[in-house]
Scaffold this motif. Sequence first.
Motif, short mmCIF file in Angstrom:
data_model
loop_
_atom_site.label_atom_id
_atom_site.label_comp_id
_atom_site.label_asym_id
_atom_site.label_seq_id
_atom_site.Cartn_x
_atom_site.Cartn_y
_atom_site.Cartn_z
N ASP A 69 0.86 -1.19 0.00
CA ASP A 69 0.00 0.00 0.00
C ASP A 69 0.89 1.23 0.00
O ASP A 69 2.11 1.12 -0.21
CB ASP A 69 -0.98 -0.01 1.18
CG ASP A 69 -0.29 0.07 2.54
OD1 ASP A 69 0.93 0.32 2.59
OD2 ASP A 69 -0.98 -0.13 3.57
N ALA A 70 0.33 2.38 0.22
CA ALA A 70 1.10 3.62 0.11
C ALA A 70 2.08 3.81 1.27
O ALA A 70 2.92 4.72 1.21
CB ALA A 70 0.16 4.82 0.03
N GLU A 71 2.01 2.96 2.30
CA GLU A 71 2.84 3.16 3.48
C GLU A 71 3.83 2.03 3.73
O GLU A 71 4.93 2.28 4.22
CB GLU A 71 1.96 3.34 4.72
CG GLU A 71 1.04 4.55 4.65
CD GLU A 71 0.18 4.66 5.88
OE1 GLU A 71 0.28 3.75 6.76
OE2 GLU A 71 -0.59 5.63 5.99
N ARG A 72 3.46 0.80 3.42
CA ARG A 72 4.32 -0.32 3.82
C ARG A 72 4.16 -1.50 2.88
O ARG A 72 3.24 -1.55 2.05
CB ARG A 72 4.02 -0.75 5.25
CG ARG A 72 2.62 -1.28 5.45
CD ARG A 72 2.44 -1.81 6.87
NE ARG A 72 2.59 -0.78 7.86
CZ ARG A 72 1.60 0.00 8.28
NH1 ARG A 72 0.38 -0.18 7.78
NH2 ARG A 72 1.79 0.91 9.18
N VAL A 73 5.06 -2.46 3.07
CA VAL A 73 5.00 -3.76 2.41
C VAL A 73 4.91 -4.81 3.50
O VAL A 73 5.70 -4.80 4.46
CB VAL A 73 6.24 -4.00 1.53
CG1 VAL A 73 6.21 -5.42 0.94
CG2 VAL A 73 6.32 -2.97 0.42
N GLY A 74 3.96 -5.73 3.39
CA GLY A 74 3.80 -6.74 4.43
C GLY A 74 2.70 -7.72 4.09
O GLY A 74 2.26 -7.83 2.94
N PHE A 75 2.22 -8.42 5.11
CA PHE A 75 1.10 -9.34 4.95
C PHE A 75 -0.21 -8.58 5.20
O PHE A 75 -0.19 -7.44 5.67
CB PHE A 75 1.20 -10.51 5.93
CG PHE A 75 2.35 -11.43 5.65
CD1 PHE A 75 2.74 -11.71 4.35
CD2 PHE A 75 3.06 -12.04 6.69
CE1 PHE A 75 3.80 -12.57 4.09
CE2 PHE A 75 4.11 -12.90 6.43
CZ PHE A 75 4.48 -13.15 5.13
N LEU A 76 -1.34 -9.23 4.92
CA LEU A 76 -2.64 -8.64 5.22
C LEU A 76 -3.08 -9.08 6.61
O LEU A 76 -2.79 -10.18 7.06
CB LEU A 76 -3.69 -9.10 4.20
CG LEU A 76 -3.54 -8.59 2.77
CD1 LEU A 76 -4.67 -9.13 1.90
CD2 LEU A 76 -3.51 -7.07 2.72
N GLU A 77 -3.80 -8.19 7.29
CA GLU A 77 -4.41 -8.55 8.56
C GLU A 77 -5.49 -9.59 8.33
O GLU A 77 -6.11 -9.64 7.27
CB GLU A 77 -5.01 -7.32 9.25
CG GLU A 77 -3.98 -6.31 9.72
CD GLU A 77 -4.63 -5.16 10.47
OE1 GLU A 77 -5.85 -5.28 10.78
OE2 GLU A 77 -3.96 -4.16 10.73
N GLU A 78 -5.71 -10.43 9.32
CA GLU A 78 -6.73 -11.48 9.21
C GLU A 78 -8.10 -10.86 8.96
O GLU A 78 -8.53 -9.96 9.67
CB GLU A 78 -6.78 -12.30 10.50
CG GLU A 78 -5.55 -13.15 10.76
CD GLU A 78 -5.50 -14.40 9.90
OE1 GLU A 78 -6.49 -14.66 9.19
OE2 GLU A 78 -4.48 -15.10 9.94
N GLY A 79 -8.77 -11.32 7.91
CA GLY A 79 -10.12 -10.87 7.61
C GLY A 79 -10.24 -9.46 7.10
O GLY A 79 -11.32 -8.87 7.18
#
Length: 555
Positions: free
Chosen positions: A231-241
């Motif tokens: 996204d515009a702020e970070r790279v990572g995993f998605l939160e659950e749900g």
Amino acid sequence: MRCAVRHGGRVAPPGRRASVASPTSTGGSWSAREPRPDPVSTRSWPRPSASWRRSNPGWRPRCTPRHARLRPIACCASASVCRPSVSTDCMPKPRIMTRCPPSGAVMEVTVERPVVGGRMLARHDGRVVLVAGAIPGEHVRVVVEQAKRDVLLAKTVEVLEASQDRRSVRGVSGCGGRTFAHVAYRRQLQLKTDIVRDAFRRTGGLDLDEPLSVVASPERGYRMRARLHVDAERVGFLEEGSHRVCDLTNSGQLLPKTERLVERLGSQAPALARAGVRTIELAEDLAGDQCVLHLPRSGDIGGAADGWRALAEVPDVTGLTTEAEVGAVGPRVLAGAPVVTDSLASFLPSDGAGNLTLRRHAPAFFQANRYVVRELVTAVADLVSGAEVVDLYAGVGLFAVCIAARQGGHVTAVERDSSSVPDLRSNAALLDPVVEVVRAPVETYLKRTPRLTGASVIVDPPRAGLSREVLTRLARARPDRIVYVSCDVATQARDLRALGLQGYCVTRVQAFDMFPNTPHVETVVLLEQSGSPTSSPALRSPSAPARVSSATRNN
């Protein structure tokens, strides 16, 4: 209040005489095609016209069987003025339930057992509650997230009576891949065993008559393949749900140096997001020395030239690729080497492996757990027999190539995915002509190959399981053995029941913890012919399930 009366299987309004109710007295009319009723016999009551039911408040639709007894019932304050009506003894009783709690309601429940998907089953006022963040045996306070007709989805907000297997959570608890992070690892393995048994019994009609042991994995650094979100702020995993990107630092799924690499990728998140990059595919080798990033995109990667050049210069990134140009084979290389490689012997030691290697691009499908993949390949190879092996959904050839190097014979690898086929062909060329590559959908291959008598077939389908056409054609081909590898125990159990109807019997079950701290479990099932196809299930119903043996391993 007026009451309806039933005569000879038809409902008519009450009139002024006990024996016959006149339709004209209530403003209705008989159909012109039907004769007037005989005042003596009630068996010849004609069917009332449509206008009659609208003009008589005493009419009600008949919802009881024709053989229902006629008994007087009290239908108004003064029962003596009512005519006989159908007894309600044989009418369906309404299900009495309390009002469905709305979303946001808070309640206390005691957790009973795990279910497929990772939630825990509890009950409240006759309704099933599927609770996230709890452990069987705990008494918890939960808040309702979603209310359905008979099922409530809830999450734990307070633990009132904690299990001895509850532990503190390191890092971001809501980040993807952390559903079971609050559960001690040994209890996680037990929960996964319960999930497999429950799914096999309820969906597949199978009862495992021996202890089922899940092959354990180290909890940290197990992932050598991951999909990162941008996204515009970070790279990572998605939160659950949700679709919110969370910080995966200290999530424990990646190697520490890979977590630091992802943290550095976050500095380029705004540029990547502007260029239309929403995900990054990450692939590593077993040792973690090679790391290739793949950038799927919806826009022009040239608009983020500075961003991807910066990614290529990040330490520990050995290759960077993006989507292929039109007509090109394989991804477009932006920097470095586009593939990661491992020795074939690291997956399945054999004399035929020698110095052969297995390669893969980042977007190609491959097993994710670097610690358990060797045991998984060994288990599958041990279950196949004979000189003819067919690997459906072959991916890059992990099973097909390893088995061909170990036992020779003839191995057919079937794959249709454009991101995996180039790697499959490259890996199979090392053992040509033992391995034959067929690029086609599995349905098409089985349609062209009506008989597989004497062969062992390996199926490792997507999470959705086998399609109906694949199940039908595979059973008609009559292979001697089917080795079913699955990461979704529910769809696998469904398919096992279908194959049981076609004369196949489950003879062995093994489980592997490919994703620690999650409810996912990889299962390997061996099916062998038990007879000719029948119209009745070869696998018994859940009330009398078939009993099969399971392989046991010490963890």
